[in-house]
Design a protein around this motif. Structure first.
Motif, PDB file in Angstrom:
ATOM      1  N   ALA A  54       0.836  -1.205   0.000  1.00 29.59           N
ATOM      2  CA  ALA A  54       0.000   0.000   0.000  1.00 29.59           C
ATOM      3  C   ALA A  54       0.869   1.254   0.000  1.00 29.59           C
ATOM      4  N   LEU A  55       1.983   1.205   0.697  1.00 29.66           N
ATOM      5  CA  LEU A  55       2.913   2.331   0.702  1.00 29.66           C
ATOM      6  C   LEU A  55       3.597   2.455  -0.655  1.00 29.66           C
ATOM      7  N   LYS A  56       4.041   1.344  -1.203  1.00 31.67           N
ATOM      8  CA  LYS A  56       4.736   1.371  -2.492  1.00 31.67           C
ATOM      9  C   LYS A  56       3.842   1.878  -3.620  1.00 31.67           C
ATOM     10  N   THR A  57       2.549   1.588  -3.536  1.00 30.05           N
ATOM     11  CA  THR A  57       1.626   2.000  -4.590  1.00 30.05           C
ATOM     12  C   THR A  57       0.967   3.352  -4.325  1.00 30.05           C
ATOM     13  N   GLY A  58       1.334   3.997  -3.220  1.00 25.52           N
ATOM     14  CA  GLY A  58       0.821   5.335  -2.945  1.00 25.52           C
ATOM     15  C   GLY A  58      -0.547   5.383  -2.307  1.00 25.52           C
ATOM     16  N   GLN A  59      -1.089   4.257  -1.847  1.00 26.05           N
ATOM     17  CA  GLN A  59      -2.388   4.268  -1.176  1.00 26.05           C
ATOM     18  C   GLN A  59      -2.301   4.932   0.195  1.00 26.05           C
ATOM     19  N   VAL A  60      -1.103   4.863   0.791  1.00 28.46           N
ATOM     20  CA  VAL A  60      -0.839   5.475   2.093  1.00 28.46           C
ATOM     21  C   VAL A  60       0.487   6.223   1.998  1.00 28.46           C
ATOM     22  N   GLY A  61       0.713   7.114   2.931  1.00 22.20           N
ATOM     23  CA  GLY A  61       1.948   7.889   2.924  1.00 22.20           C
ATOM     24  C   GLY A  61       3.063   7.286   3.753  1.00 22.20           C
ATOM     25  N   CYS A  62       2.723   6.333   4.644  1.00 29.44           N
ATOM     26  CA  CYS A  62       3.741   5.686   5.463  1.00 29.44           C
ATOM     27  C   CYS A  62       3.184   4.353   5.956  1.00 29.44           C
ATOM     28  N   ALA A  63       4.068   3.540   6.519  1.00 22.96           N
ATOM     29  CA  ALA A  63       3.660   2.260   7.098  1.00 22.96           C
ATOM     30  C   ALA A  63       4.453   2.040   8.374  1.00 22.96           C
ATOM     31  N   LEU A  64       3.800   1.533   9.399  1.00 29.96           N
ATOM     32  CA  LEU A  64       4.456   1.229  10.663  1.00 29.96           C
ATOM     33  C   LEU A  64       4.471  -0.287  10.826  1.00 29.96           C
TER      34      LEU A  64
ATOM     35  N   THR B 160      12.391   3.516   2.823  1.00 25.78           N
ATOM     36  CA  THR B 160      13.246   4.224   3.767  1.00 25.78           C
ATOM     37  C   THR B 160      12.658   4.149   5.171  1.00 25.78           C
ATOM     38  N   ILE B 161      13.500   3.801   6.143  1.00 24.43           N
ATOM     39  CA  ILE B 161      13.093   3.867   7.545  1.00 24.43           C
ATOM     40  C   ILE B 161      13.329   5.309   8.004  1.00 24.43           C
ATOM     41  N   VAL B 162      12.251   6.004   8.350  1.00 20.42           N
ATOM     42  CA  VAL B 162      12.371   7.409   8.745  1.00 20.42           C
ATOM     43  C   VAL B 162      12.428   7.600  10.250  1.00 20.42           C
ATOM     44  N   SER B 163      11.950   6.603  11.001  1.00 18.02           N
ATOM     45  CA  SER B 163      12.076   6.637  12.458  1.00 18.02           C
ATOM     46  C   SER B 163      11.766   5.257  13.006  1.00 18.02           C
ATOM     47  N   GLU B 164      12.063   5.088  14.269  1.00 22.35           N
ATOM     48  CA  GLU B 164      11.752   3.834  14.949  1.00 22.35           C
ATOM     49  C   GLU B 164      11.412   4.132  16.394  1.00 22.35           C
ATOM     50  N   VAL B 165      10.707   3.206  17.024  1.00 19.77           N
ATOM     51  CA  VAL B 165      10.359   3.351  18.428  1.00 19.77           C
ATOM     52  C   VAL B 165      10.271   1.964  19.053  1.00 19.77           C
ATOM     53  N   TRP B 166      10.798   1.856  20.278  1.00 19.39           N
ATOM     54  CA  TRP B 166      10.600   0.651  21.091  1.00 19.39           C
ATOM     55  C   TRP B 166       9.373   0.905  21.954  1.00 19.39           C
TER      56      TRP B 166
ATOM     57  N   ASP C  20      10.238  -7.235  30.809  1.00 23.51           N
ATOM     58  CA  ASP C  20      10.791  -6.225  29.897  1.00 23.51           C
ATOM     59  C   ASP C  20      10.481  -6.613  28.456  1.00 23.51           C
ATOM     60  N   ASN C  21       9.223  -6.795  28.162  1.00 26.73           N
ATOM     61  CA  ASN C  21       8.784  -7.212  26.834  1.00 26.73           C
ATOM     62  C   ASN C  21       8.489  -5.965  25.999  1.00 26.73           C
ATOM     63  N   ARG C  22       9.330  -5.720  24.980  1.00 27.54           N
ATOM     64  CA  ARG C  22       9.161  -4.530  24.140  1.00 27.54           C
ATOM     65  C   ARG C  22       9.305  -4.927  22.681  1.00 27.54           C
ATOM     66  N   THR C  23       8.658  -4.169  21.815  1.00 24.08           N
ATOM     67  CA  THR C  23       8.755  -4.386  20.369  1.00 24.08           C
ATOM     68  C   THR C  23       9.248  -3.103  19.709  1.00 24.08           C
ATOM     69  N   ARG C  24      10.145  -3.299  18.730  1.00 22.11           N
ATOM     70  CA  ARG C  24      10.652  -2.165  17.941  1.00 22.11           C
ATOM     71  C   ARG C  24       9.816  -2.064  16.663  1.00 22.11           C
ATOM     72  N   PHE C  25       9.223  -0.905  16.462  1.00 19.45           N
ATOM     73  CA  PHE C  25       8.461  -0.600  15.267  1.00 19.45           C
ATOM     74  C   PHE C  25       9.278   0.364  14.407  1.00 19.45           C
ATOM     75  N   VAL C  26       9.238   0.180  13.101  1.00 21.78           N
ATOM     76  CA  VAL C  26       9.888   1.131  12.193  1.00 21.78           C
ATOM     77  C   VAL C  26       8.817   1.803  11.351  1.00 21.78           C
ATOM     78  N   LEU C  27       9.012   3.099  11.129  1.00 22.95           N
ATOM     79  CA  LEU C  27       8.114   3.877  10.282  1.00 22.95           C
ATOM     80  C   LEU C  27       8.775   3.984   8.912  1.00 22.95           C
ATOM     81  N   LEU C  28       8.082   3.482   7.902  1.00 24.32           N
ATOM     82  CA  LEU C  28       8.614   3.449   6.534  1.00 24.32           C
ATOM     83  C   LEU C  28       7.986   4.534   5.672  1.00 24.32           C
ATOM     84  N   SER C  29       8.800   5.047   4.746  1.00 27.00           N
ATOM     85  CA  SER C  29       8.346   6.017   3.773  1.00 27.00           C
ATOM     86  C   SER C  29       8.872   5.576   2.408  1.00 27.00           C
ATOM     87  N   ALA C  30       8.185   5.989   1.346  1.00 22.63           N
ATOM     88  CA  ALA C  30       8.594   5.599   0.003  1.00 22.63           C
ATOM     89  C   ALA C  30       9.810   6.399  -0.441  1.00 22.63           C
TER      90      ALA C  30
END
Length: 191
Positions: free
Chosen positions: A52-62, A86-92, A181-191
């Motif tokens: 969806a991000l690659k085809t422009g349906q959305v502006g980013c993906a987490l 491109t990974i533009v940011s990340e968060v744990w 201490d259960n945490r997940t790292r999410f990355v925010l992607l942009s085209a």
């Protein structure tokens, strides 16, 4: 709760951020926390959210890519690496898992617990101690929705407490995860 990531200069983000799962999933929560100005858009798979991000349906993906208990979140991590995005940011983000079931169910009634394989892996020890068999589902909140729709008090779902609110389920136990201490790292992607 995490702080919102500021909108990058010149990024209109098409007003929409993709995530994998159903409303109430951890990815949905992370998406709305990080991009409160965007509409969070649910997709059934990591592939669909990235496409969806690659085809422009959305502006980013987490996308979740790593967890402190189970390591890499697959296939998401591999898809991100191969995506060319491109990974533009990340968060744990802390992950607290709740065991939820239809109204009226008791912990003693539960025989199976449904959830995303990554979530099941984060509470495998606790499930074994409780004598509850894990059942894989496409998503944490999707499992909650399926359990609510079935109405079977022997079936439970594992996911964020918010999913219990969304799908009118009772929380039978909080903090089901094996690690404190259960945490997940999410990355925010942009085209």
């Amino acid at each position: 709760m995490v702080a919102a990531v500021g909108r990058p200069e010149g990024d209109d983000a098409a007003g929409r951020c993709a995530y994998q799962g159903a409303p109430g999933a951890f990815s949905h929560e992370a998406c709305t926390d990080l991009r409160p100005w965007d509409e969070a858009v649910a997709f059934d798979s990591f592939e669909a959210a990235i496409d969806a991000l690659k085809t422009g349906q959305v502006g980013c993906a987490l996308i979740p890519v790593e967890n402190t208990t189970i390591g890499r979140v697959e296939p998401a991590a591999s898809l991100v690496e191969r995506s060319g995005l491109t990974i533009v940011s990340e968060v744990w983000r802390p992950i607290r898992l709740a065991l939820m079931a239809p109204q009226g169910a008791r912990l003693a009634d539960i025989r199976t617990a449904e959830s995303h394989p990554a979530a099941l892996g984060q509470c495998v020890g606790t499930l074994a101690t409780l004598g509850i068999a894990p059942v894989e589902a496409f998503d944490t909140a999707g499992a909650a929705r399926a359990v609510a729709e079935a109405g079977d008090i022997s079936r439970a779902a594992i996911g964020p407490a918010r999913a219990a609110e969304v799908y009118d389920l009772s929380i039978l136990r909080n903090d089901l995860q094996d690690s404190t201490d259960n945490r997940t790292r999410f990355v925010l992607l942009s085209a």
